[in-house]
Write a protein that holds these residues in place. Structure first.
Motif, PDB file in Angstrom:
ATOM      1  N   UNK A   1       0.868  -1.305  -0.136  1.00  0.00           N
ATOM      2  CA  UNK A   1       0.259   0.750   0.512  1.00  0.00           C
ATOM      3  C   UNK A   1       0.792   1.265   0.090  1.00  0.00           C
ATOM      4  N   UNK A   2       2.028   1.311   0.274  1.00  0.00           N
ATOM      5  CA  UNK A   2       2.788   2.478   0.808  1.00  0.00           C
ATOM      6  C   UNK A   2       3.204   2.190  -0.725  1.00  0.00           C
ATOM      7  N   UNK A   3       4.046   1.318  -1.089  1.00  0.00           N
ATOM      8  CA  UNK A   3       4.528   1.845  -2.733  1.00  0.00           C
ATOM      9  C   UNK A   3       3.372   2.574  -3.927  1.00  0.00           C
ATOM     10  N   UNK A   4       2.161   1.878  -3.388  1.00  0.00           N
ATOM     11  CA  UNK A   4       1.111   2.420  -4.305  1.00  0.00           C
ATOM     12  C   UNK A   4       1.079   4.222  -3.895  1.00  0.00           C
ATOM     13  N   UNK A   5       1.187   4.282  -2.472  1.00  0.00           N
ATOM     14  CA  UNK A   5       0.404   5.635  -1.988  1.00  0.00           C
ATOM     15  C   UNK A   5       2.683   6.201  -2.998  1.00  0.00           C
TER      16      UNK A   5
END
Length: 169
Positions: A64-68
């Motif tokens: 999710x951090x990578x997507x953000x």
């Protein structure tokens, strides 16, 4: 001293549920579990938590951090004509790789959160097993496979496929 009388002489209505073709009584807590069986149930729940649920939640958080972070890339917010950007072969390869990375990361988040959710429902099902059908198995894994086989397979598939997608991304 005479034995204590029950508070009500009425018989309790037993709730039952049909699961995998068998009728199972719900909430028969008046029958104590043997110590060995109780320990094995605890091991089964701990096995699921330590080997799947916690790592899956951590991987889902990182994905999710990578997507953000992908939304902060320059050019993501550029709403100009895409035909100007796709001019060279290098830029078309970059766009294809970006899309593959995005899809793999999205799949990672979905698969890992699915593993966490199914693992949590498997915990509830393990703890809801009727006392009359709960017996000591050779290992905690055998107990899991005997009572929640579908959930075990679904959790493993979701966790491992999400892990592979995360490593590829």
């Amino acid at each position: 001293e005479p034995p204590a009388k029950p508070l009500a002489d009425e018989r309790r209505v037993r709730r039952v549920r049909i699961r995998r073709g068998k009728e199972r009584r719900l909430r028969d807590y008046q029958n104590a579990l043997p110590e060995a069986v109780c320990k094995q149930v605890d091991q089964a729940v701990t096995y699921f938590s330590n080997s799947v649920r916690v790592p899956a939640a951590l991987i889902a958080g990182q994905a999710g951090n990578m997507l953000w972070r992908m939304t902060e890339l320059p050019g993501v917010h550029n709403r100009g004509d895409i035909s100007q950007v796709v001019g060279s072969r290098r830029s078309s390869i970059y766009i294809a790789l970006f899309r593959v990375h995005l899809l793999l990361t999205l799949y990672t988040v979905c698969a890992q959160l699915t593993a966490v959710l199914v693992c949590s429902t498997a915990h509830a099902q393990i703890l809801d097993i009727g006392r009359d059908e709960l017996a000591l198995e050779p290992t905690a894994l055998d107990l899991i496979i005997r009572h929640v086989e579908f959930e075990y397979v679904a959790v493993r598939v979701a966790f491992l496929s999400g892990l592979v997608a995360f490593l590829l991304a």
